[in-house]
Design a protein around this motif. Sequence first.
Motif, PDB file in Angstrom:
ATOM      1  N   ARG A  90       1.091  -1.026   0.155  1.00  0.00           N
ATOM      2  CA  ARG A  90      -0.244   0.142   0.317  1.00  0.00           C
ATOM      3  C   ARG A  90       0.598   1.436   0.043  1.00  0.00           C
ATOM      4  O   ARG A  90       0.449   1.977  -0.929  1.00  0.00           O
ATOM      5  CB  ARG A  90      -0.778  -0.265   0.879  1.00  0.00           C
ATOM      6  CG  ARG A  90      -1.527  -0.559   0.783  1.00  0.00           C
ATOM      7  CD  ARG A  90      -3.329  -0.459   1.882  1.00  0.00           C
ATOM      8  NE  ARG A  90      -3.271   0.001   3.065  1.00  0.00           N
ATOM      9  CZ  ARG A  90      -3.372  -0.791   4.471  1.00  0.00           C
ATOM     10  NH1 ARG A  90      -3.771  -1.575   3.817  1.00  0.00           N
ATOM     11  NH2 ARG A  90      -3.081  -0.981   5.502  1.00  0.00           N
ATOM     12  N   ARG A  93       1.447   1.892  -2.904  1.00  0.00           N
ATOM     13  CA  ARG A  93       0.880   2.163  -5.194  1.00  0.00           C
ATOM     14  C   ARG A  93       0.247   4.129  -4.277  1.00  0.00           C
ATOM     15  O   ARG A  93       0.355   4.382  -3.552  1.00  0.00           O
ATOM     16  CB  ARG A  93      -0.770   1.159  -4.236  1.00  0.00           C
ATOM     17  CG  ARG A  93      -0.275  -0.027  -4.446  1.00  0.00           C
ATOM     18  CD  ARG A  93      -1.630  -0.647  -3.574  1.00  0.00           C
ATOM     19  NE  ARG A  93      -1.634  -1.877  -4.444  1.00  0.00           N
ATOM     20  CZ  ARG A  93      -2.135  -2.845  -3.662  1.00  0.00           C
ATOM     21  NH1 ARG A  93      -3.144  -2.103  -2.744  1.00  0.00           N
ATOM     22  NH2 ARG A  93      -2.900  -4.481  -3.382  1.00  0.00           N
ATOM     23  N   GLY A  94       0.555   4.519  -5.423  1.00  0.00           N
ATOM     24  CA  GLY A  94      -0.016   6.147  -5.025  1.00  0.00           C
ATOM     25  C   GLY A  94       0.984   6.137  -4.997  1.00  0.00           C
ATOM     26  O   GLY A  94       1.326   8.073  -5.714  1.00  0.00           O
ATOM     27  N   VAL A 118      -7.967  14.098  -6.013  1.00  0.00           N
ATOM     28  CA  VAL A 118      -6.378  14.475  -6.489  1.00  0.00           C
ATOM     29  C   VAL A 118      -4.861  14.180  -5.025  1.00  0.00           C
ATOM     30  O   VAL A 118      -3.664  13.690  -5.441  1.00  0.00           O
ATOM     31  CB  VAL A 118      -6.367  15.110  -7.423  1.00  0.00           C
ATOM     32  CG1 VAL A 118      -4.431  15.884  -7.967  1.00  0.00           C
ATOM     33  CG2 VAL A 118      -6.559  14.999  -8.922  1.00  0.00           C
ATOM     34  N   GLU A 120      -5.701  13.242  -2.087  1.00  0.00           N
ATOM     35  CA  GLU A 120      -5.023  11.948  -0.932  1.00  0.00           C
ATOM     36  C   GLU A 120      -4.716  10.713  -1.732  1.00  0.00           C
ATOM     37  O   GLU A 120      -3.587  11.054  -0.158  1.00  0.00           O
ATOM     38  CB  GLU A 120      -6.951  10.966  -1.843  1.00  0.00           C
ATOM     39  CG  GLU A 120      -6.921   9.969  -0.425  1.00  0.00           C
ATOM     40  CD  GLU A 120      -8.036   9.508  -1.279  1.00  0.00           C
ATOM     41  OE1 GLU A 120      -8.566   9.184  -1.854  1.00  0.00           O
ATOM     42  OE2 GLU A 120      -9.111   8.601  -0.053  1.00  0.00           O
ATOM     43  N   PRO A 121      -3.665  11.012  -1.705  1.00  0.00           N
ATOM     44  CA  PRO A 121      -2.168  10.213  -2.139  1.00  0.00           C
ATOM     45  C   PRO A 121      -1.352  10.765  -1.341  1.00  0.00           C
ATOM     46  O   PRO A 121      -0.785  10.121  -0.590  1.00  0.00           O
ATOM     47  CB  PRO A 121      -2.370   9.827  -4.151  1.00  0.00           C
ATOM     48  CG  PRO A 121      -2.909  10.407  -4.410  1.00  0.00           C
ATOM     49  CD  PRO A 121      -3.706  11.544  -3.809  1.00  0.00           C
ATOM     50  N   LEU A 124      -2.621  10.857   1.579  1.00  0.00           N
ATOM     51  CA  LEU A 124      -1.708   9.713   2.460  1.00  0.00           C
ATOM     52  C   LEU A 124      -0.723   9.133   2.656  1.00  0.00           C
ATOM     53  O   LEU A 124      -0.057   8.966   3.737  1.00  0.00           O
ATOM     54  CB  LEU A 124      -2.230   8.552   1.340  1.00  0.00           C
ATOM     55  CG  LEU A 124      -3.600   7.554   1.423  1.00  0.00           C
ATOM     56  CD1 LEU A 124      -4.113   7.319   0.397  1.00  0.00           C
ATOM     57  CD2 LEU A 124      -4.146   7.440   2.926  1.00  0.00           C
ATOM     58  N   HIS A 125       0.317   9.535   1.418  1.00  0.00           N
ATOM     59  CA  HIS A 125       1.827   9.188   1.394  1.00  0.00           C
ATOM     60  C   HIS A 125       2.935  10.164   2.238  1.00  0.00           C
ATOM     61  O   HIS A 125       4.237   9.391   2.403  1.00  0.00           O
ATOM     62  CB  HIS A 125       1.912   8.726   0.185  1.00  0.00           C
ATOM     63  CG  HIS A 125       1.404   7.733  -0.436  1.00  0.00           C
ATOM     64  ND1 HIS A 125       1.511   6.680  -0.073  1.00  0.00           N
ATOM     65  CD2 HIS A 125       0.676   7.546  -1.319  1.00  0.00           C
ATOM     66  CE1 HIS A 125       1.075   5.412  -0.332  1.00  0.00           C
ATOM     67  NE2 HIS A 125      -0.051   6.293  -1.637  1.00  0.00           N
ATOM     68  N   TRP A 130      -4.563  18.561   5.153  1.00  0.00           N
ATOM     69  CA  TRP A 130      -5.329  18.465   3.648  1.00  0.00           C
ATOM     70  C   TRP A 130      -5.639  19.806   2.990  1.00  0.00           C
ATOM     71  O   TRP A 130      -5.774  19.752   1.721  1.00  0.00           O
ATOM     72  CB  TRP A 130      -7.087  18.686   4.152  1.00  0.00           C
ATOM     73  CG  TRP A 130      -7.875  16.618   3.691  1.00  0.00           C
ATOM     74  CD1 TRP A 130      -8.159  16.130   5.556  1.00  0.00           C
ATOM     75  CD2 TRP A 130      -7.487  15.986   2.997  1.00  0.00           C
ATOM     76  NE1 TRP A 130      -8.205  15.106   4.499  1.00  0.00           N
ATOM     77  CE2 TRP A 130      -8.439  14.810   3.492  1.00  0.00           C
ATOM     78  CE3 TRP A 130      -7.887  16.258   1.565  1.00  0.00           C
ATOM     79  CZ2 TRP A 130      -8.279  13.259   2.282  1.00  0.00           C
ATOM     80  CZ3 TRP A 130      -7.670  15.041   0.771  1.00  0.00           C
ATOM     81  CH2 TRP A 130      -8.312  13.622   1.715  1.00  0.00           C
ATOM     82  N   MET A 172      -3.668  12.823 -10.618  1.00  0.00           N
ATOM     83  CA  MET A 172      -3.879  12.307  -9.270  1.00  0.00           C
ATOM     84  C   MET A 172      -2.599  11.162  -8.974  1.00  0.00           C
ATOM     85  O   MET A 172      -1.501  10.893  -8.764  1.00  0.00           O
ATOM     86  CB  MET A 172      -5.019  11.229  -9.497  1.00  0.00           C
ATOM     87  CG  MET A 172      -5.827  10.869  -8.121  1.00  0.00           C
ATOM     88  SD  MET A 172      -6.952  10.624  -8.271  1.00  0.00           S
ATOM     89  CE  MET A 172      -7.570   9.064  -8.917  1.00  0.00           C
TER      90      MET A 172
END
Lengths: 325, 316
Positions: A90, A93-94, A118, A120-121, A124-125, A130, A172
């Motif tokens: 995970r 990915r992205g 767009v 979100e990755p 996440l990473h 936000w 994205m």
Amino acid sequence: MDTNLTGPLLDVQDLSVSFRTDRGIVRAVDGVSFHVDAGETLAIVGESGSGKSVTALSLLRLLDAAGSIDSGRVLFDGENLLDLDARAIRSIRGDRIAMIFQEPMSSLNPVLTIGKQVAEPIRLHRGTPWQDALREAERLLDHSRIPDAPARLKDYPHQFSGGMRQRTMIAMALACRPKLIIADEPTTALDVTVQAQILALLKELTREADSALILITHDLGVVARYADRVAVMYAGRIVETANARDLYGEPRHPYTQGLMASIPGVEGSIGHRLKTIDGQPPDLARLPPGCAFAPRCERATGACREATPALEPAGNGRLAACIRL
Amino acid sequence: MQAYIARRLLALVPTLLFVSLIVFVSMRLIPGDVIDLMLAQNDIATGQDRARIEAALGLDQPVYVQYFTWLGNVVTGDFGRSLWNNVPVTEQLLATMPITFELGFLALIVALTVALPIGVYSAIRQDTAGDYIARSFSLVMLAVPGFWLGTLVMVFPSVWWRWAPELEYTPFLEDPIKNIQHLIVPAILLGLSMSAVTMRMTRTMMLEVLRQDYIRTARAKGVGEALLILRHALRNGLIPVVTLIGLQAPLLIGGAVIFEQIFVVPGMGLLLLEAVFQRDYPVVSGVFLVAGASILLINLVVDLSYGWLDPKVRHQ
């Protein structure tokens, strides 16, 4: 592994994937090996059902429950992706490998805003708040030539056209500056006029980000313009790999030759019948013995129907799987 | 948006008119009218008394005159008076309505807390033991009648553990804890029977959503399973589930009649039941009008909630 520094970015070795279906186990990808160097564009070409999309999904282990990877290694930066636990894959990915899918209409979540999807990755990473991730998303969308990006951040996918959605998918995919982007038929669902724009954009932005690109397509015209190297797939196997220019100049495998001959030319094409390859792509559940292409091949002999030909050097750094060469 | 709401509210009028007509007529078709019941309690009454009572209650007039008189009063907000104790129907409705709504609201919360997590779990773990257990449970809840389950809950705990559910109603504002203690058992039973269908719907929708391309996109971005469900799947799957909740609103009212009777909850259901037994026409009509309007309003709220759930609806 000591090949990290000198080896290719992605090295796929002997990958086999099968699916459980109503008609038993079907091997969709059979002993596929290829590599991608950093910054390079590799096109994987083949008809529907040749296993090219399944290969792409297998790299990031995104197959659905019916599919399973039977054997092989997917070395990315020297690390076998197939050995990683769920959490580790995970995190790749992205981030270091991103993917762009075929259907822009259904690949974006209908209830989330474009900006959020767009951003979100990045969130996440990178753990970016936000607010900042959204600002970055705005920049990415603008860079993907979405007109009036700041205003469209709060839009939903249904307010976007197909081309704009695919631009969003590209934005994205590029969000975390991945080393590798896998684009699975990114333009198949788009209008012809938009296709060229999207591919040019994809190529330009991947080059800018210094990312490698695996471009999966059935369109040889696309390959000619955008790929450095090409792998041709047929019935779950790679039948020929070569530099794009070499492949165009002189296709060696009879299947590749058939594909080339079936491209509509511009000059004198009116009134001429388009050349086709006789027969149908084989049923993966009932593959003939020997070379899978033999039943459709003009040059096939008895020997072709006995053993599956291996991918062997055919000069100029190219590989082809045909005993008649 | 306001125009839409206004249109929807206007559409309530013909439906409610129809409801009132059916209730008015069907109540008078039940054998044994209210005067018979009244006279039966008084041995020495004569035929003369009957005529006097009829005239006093306005029941000597033709039925259609009675209906239009009643309707005219309802339009001005006057639902009439109980035939038996002369209490205004409006007063009785105001006293019982909040209790039934509270019961229904608690039941809805129970239904959703049970149905959504189990439905989602069942979908993620499709065809595992957990999924089978959850689906069997929902089948049982679908099949078991509420009144039987209610009776079991009343009887068996007292036999086994000398414990019985609370049966004394306490107004919420007086003692919220005692109030909930009383209502929670019928709310759980009512909620569980509602949860069965909702759970199955949640499961089906989640399975459908989890197959979508955008879920694969989210996975390819590195989204983890929990976030995948909460952010990417649930809201998409919830749209039809919310519709179902609206469609189940009548079940809440119908269930209230049964559970209010079993657990002695002085709500609209109990009021209705007694009124039907006593042929207390104005009370029955009043309850049905309020219940009908509530069901229609719940469905209006459900329709409006699509706008929040589904951006496509919002932009139309």
